[in-house]
Design a protein around this motif. Structure first.
Motif, mmCIF file in Angstrom:
data_model
loop_
_atom_site.group_PDB
_atom_site.id
_atom_site.type_symbol
_atom_site.label_atom_id
_atom_site.label_comp_id
_atom_site.label_asym_id
_atom_site.label_seq_id
_atom_site.Cartn_x
_atom_site.Cartn_y
_atom_site.Cartn_z
ATOM 1 N N THR A 1 0.839 -1.188 0.000
ATOM 2 C CA THR A 1 0.000 0.000 0.000
ATOM 3 C C THR A 1 0.879 1.246 0.000
ATOM 4 N N PRO A 2 0.590 2.218 -0.859
ATOM 5 C CA PRO A 2 1.373 3.459 -0.844
ATOM 6 C C PRO A 2 1.316 4.122 0.538
ATOM 7 N N MET A 3 2.467 4.597 0.998
ATOM 8 C CA MET A 3 2.547 5.210 2.324
ATOM 9 C C MET A 3 2.508 6.729 2.206
ATOM 10 N N SER A 4 1.855 7.349 3.163
ATOM 11 C CA SER A 4 1.759 8.799 3.172
ATOM 12 C C SER A 4 3.116 9.417 3.505
ATOM 13 N N PRO A 5 3.307 10.697 3.163
ATOM 14 C CA PRO A 5 4.559 11.372 3.519
ATOM 15 C C PRO A 5 4.848 11.333 5.018
ATOM 16 N N GLU A 6 3.805 11.387 5.844
ATOM 17 C CA GLU A 6 4.004 11.358 7.298
ATOM 18 C C GLU A 6 4.546 10.011 7.755
ATOM 19 N N VAL A 7 4.029 8.933 7.170
ATOM 20 C CA VAL A 7 4.520 7.597 7.521
ATOM 21 C C VAL A 7 5.961 7.436 7.049
ATOM 22 N N THR A 8 6.228 7.857 5.828
ATOM 23 C CA THR A 8 7.585 7.765 5.300
ATOM 24 C C THR A 8 8.561 8.554 6.163
ATOM 25 N N ALA A 9 8.154 9.736 6.595
ATOM 26 C CA ALA A 9 9.030 10.563 7.440
ATOM 27 C C ALA A 9 9.323 9.869 8.765
ATOM 28 N N GLY A 10 8.324 9.206 9.332
ATOM 29 C CA GLY A 10 8.542 8.494 10.593
ATOM 30 C C GLY A 10 9.511 7.345 10.436
ATOM 31 N N LEU A 11 9.386 6.593 9.341
ATOM 32 C CA LEU A 11 10.312 5.494 9.086
ATOM 33 C C LEU A 11 11.731 6.011 8.858
ATOM 34 N N GLU A 12 11.849 7.076 8.088
ATOM 35 C CA GLU A 12 13.180 7.624 7.816
ATOM 36 C C GLU A 12 13.827 8.146 9.091
ATOM 37 N N LEU A 13 13.023 8.736 9.975
ATOM 38 C CA LEU A 13 13.560 9.183 11.260
ATOM 39 C C LEU A 13 14.138 8.015 12.037
ATOM 40 N N LEU A 14 13.430 6.908 12.061
ATOM 41 C CA LEU A 14 13.916 5.730 12.791
ATOM 42 C C LEU A 14 15.254 5.257 12.240
ATOM 43 N N PHE A 15 15.388 5.188 10.927
ATOM 44 C CA PHE A 15 16.643 4.691 10.365
ATOM 45 C C PHE A 15 17.777 5.710 10.494
ATOM 46 N N ARG A 16 17.445 6.996 10.518
ATOM 47 C CA ARG A 16 18.496 7.991 10.825
ATOM 48 C C ARG A 16 19.002 7.796 12.247
ATOM 49 N N ARG A 17 18.071 7.545 13.169
ATOM 50 C CA ARG A 17 18.466 7.348 14.565
ATOM 51 C C ARG A 17 19.295 6.064 14.727
ATOM 52 N N LEU A 18 18.931 5.023 13.991
ATOM 53 C CA LEU A 18 19.732 3.793 14.034
ATOM 54 C C LEU A 18 21.148 4.059 13.528
ATOM 55 N N GLU B 1 22.731 7.036 13.547
ATOM 56 C CA GLU B 1 23.411 7.904 14.505
ATOM 57 C C GLU B 1 23.860 7.142 15.746
ATOM 58 N N ALA B 2 23.107 6.098 16.107
ATOM 59 C CA ALA B 2 23.457 5.288 17.278
ATOM 60 C C ALA B 2 24.512 4.235 16.957
ATOM 61 N N GLY B 3 24.921 4.151 15.691
ATOM 62 C CA GLY B 3 25.918 3.164 15.301
ATOM 63 C C GLY B 3 25.370 1.759 15.152
ATOM 64 N N GLU B 4 24.037 1.618 15.084
ATOM 65 C CA GLU B 4 23.435 0.291 14.957
ATOM 66 C C GLU B 4 23.462 -0.218 13.521
ATOM 67 N N ILE B 5 23.520 0.699 12.560
ATOM 68 C CA ILE B 5 23.646 0.334 11.156
ATOM 69 C C ILE B 5 24.689 1.254 10.525
ATOM 70 N N THR B 6 25.189 0.856 9.354
ATOM 71 C CA THR B 6 26.156 1.701 8.657
ATOM 72 C C THR B 6 25.582 2.309 7.383
ATOM 73 N N ALA B 7 24.470 1.789 6.888
ATOM 74 C CA ALA B 7 23.852 2.335 5.676
ATOM 75 C C ALA B 7 23.422 3.777 5.917
ATOM 76 N N THR B 8 23.647 4.633 4.935
ATOM 77 C CA THR B 8 23.375 6.070 5.113
ATOM 78 C C THR B 8 22.160 6.569 4.339
ATOM 79 N N ASP B 9 21.713 5.815 3.357
ATOM 80 C CA ASP B 9 20.575 6.241 2.527
ATOM 81 C C ASP B 9 19.283 5.785 3.208
ATOM 82 N N THR B 10 18.584 6.729 3.861
ATOM 83 C CA THR B 10 17.399 6.339 4.632
ATOM 84 C C THR B 10 16.278 5.808 3.736
ATOM 85 N N ALA B 11 16.176 6.344 2.531
ATOM 86 C CA ALA B 11 15.136 5.846 1.620
ATOM 87 C C ALA B 11 15.388 4.380 1.275
#
Length: 209
Positions: free
Chosen positions: A120-137, A139-149
Motif C-alpha cells: 500500500t502506498p505510504m503517506s509522507p508522514e509515515v515515510t518521514a517516521g520510518l526515515e527518522l527511525l533509520f536515521r536514529r539507528l 546515529e546510534a551506530g546500529e547500522i552503517t547504511a546512510t541512505d534512509t530511503a
C-alpha cells in the motif's frame, strides 16, 4: 439552535456514516474482494445513495481505505516511539506492530497494494517516521547504511516477504505461528543487511512489556 450548530451536526453525521461505510467495507471486502458499493451500503445499514454521496466510485472508496491504513501505520509509529525510544527497541516494536497490522488489515493491504511494489502506498508522514527511525539507528551506530530511503525500502520489502512465509517455514523457527517469530526474523535480517555488526539481544520481552 445556534447558527453553526446545524453544520456541526451534519458534519458529525457525515463522519459517523463514513466510519460505518469503511468498517463495513473492510469486513465485507475481506470475504469478497469484488463486493460492490451497493453491497457495502447494505452491510453498513445505510441507503445506497448515502454511500454514493460519500464515495462516488469503488476507486474513491479504496483511496479512503488507503488513508485509513496510513492512519494505522502512523499509530504504530507512535506506539513504537520511533522518535524517543532506543532505536533498536523502536525498530523491534514497530516490526511487531506491522505484523499485527498485516493480520488485522490484510484485506485493505491486498486491495490497495501498488501492482509494482505489492504494498500500500505510504503517506509522507509515515515515510518521514520510518526515515527518522533509520536515521536514529545510523546515529546510534546500529547500522552503517546512510541512505534512509534505501533503508526504508529494504525494511518494508523484508516485512512483506516475512509475512508471506508459510507457518511451517524453517526460517521462522519453532515459534512459527507467532507474530514474534516473523518480527525476530525481520529485525535480525534488516540489521544485518544494513551493516549492523553489534550483537543484539532478544528484545521481545522488553518491547512487549
Amino acid at each position: 439552535m445556534s447558527a453553526d450548530a446545524e453544520p456541526r451536526r451534519l458534519r458529525a453525521d457525515a463522519e459517523r456514516s463514513t466510519a460505518r461505510i469503511l468498517a463495513a467495507a473492510e469486513e465485507l471486502l475481506a470475504v469478497d474482494p469484488a463486493a460492490t458499493l451497493e453491497r457495502i451500503a447494505d452491510a453498513a445499514g445505510l441507503a445506497r445513495a448515502t454511500v454514493h454521496r460519500r464515495f462516488s466510485s469503488r476507486k474513491a472508496l479504496l483511496e479512503a481505505l488507503t488513508c485509513l491504513l496510513n492512519e494505522r501505520y502512523l499509530h504504530g509509529l507512535e506506539q513504537a516511539r520511533v522518535a524517543t525510544a532506543p532505536p533498536v527497541a523502536a525498530l523491534y516494536r514497530l516490526t511487531e506492530l506491522l505484523f499485527e497490522l498485516k493480520v488485522d488489515s490484510r484485506a485493505i493491504m491486498e486491495l490497495t497494494a501498488d501492482p509494482a511494489t505489492k504494498m500500500t502506498p505510504m503517506s509522507p508522514e509515515v515515510t518521514a517516521g520510518l526515515e527518522l527511525l533509520f536515521r536514529r539507528l545510523r546515529e546510534a551506530g546500529e547500522i552503517t547504511a546512510t541512505d534512509t530511503a534505501w533503508c526504508c525500502a529494504l525494511y518494508l520489502a523484508v516485512v512483506h516477504e516475512a509475512a508471506r512465509l508459510p507457518a511451517d517455514s524453517p526460517a521462522l523457527g519453532i515459534a512459527a505461528g507467532d507474530v514474534g517469530a516473523r518480527a525476530d526474523l525481520t529485525y535480525r535480517t534488516v540489521l544485518a543487511a544494513l551493516g549492523g555488526d553489534r550483537p543484539h539481544l532478544e528484545l521481545r520481552d522488553e518491547t512487549s512489556s
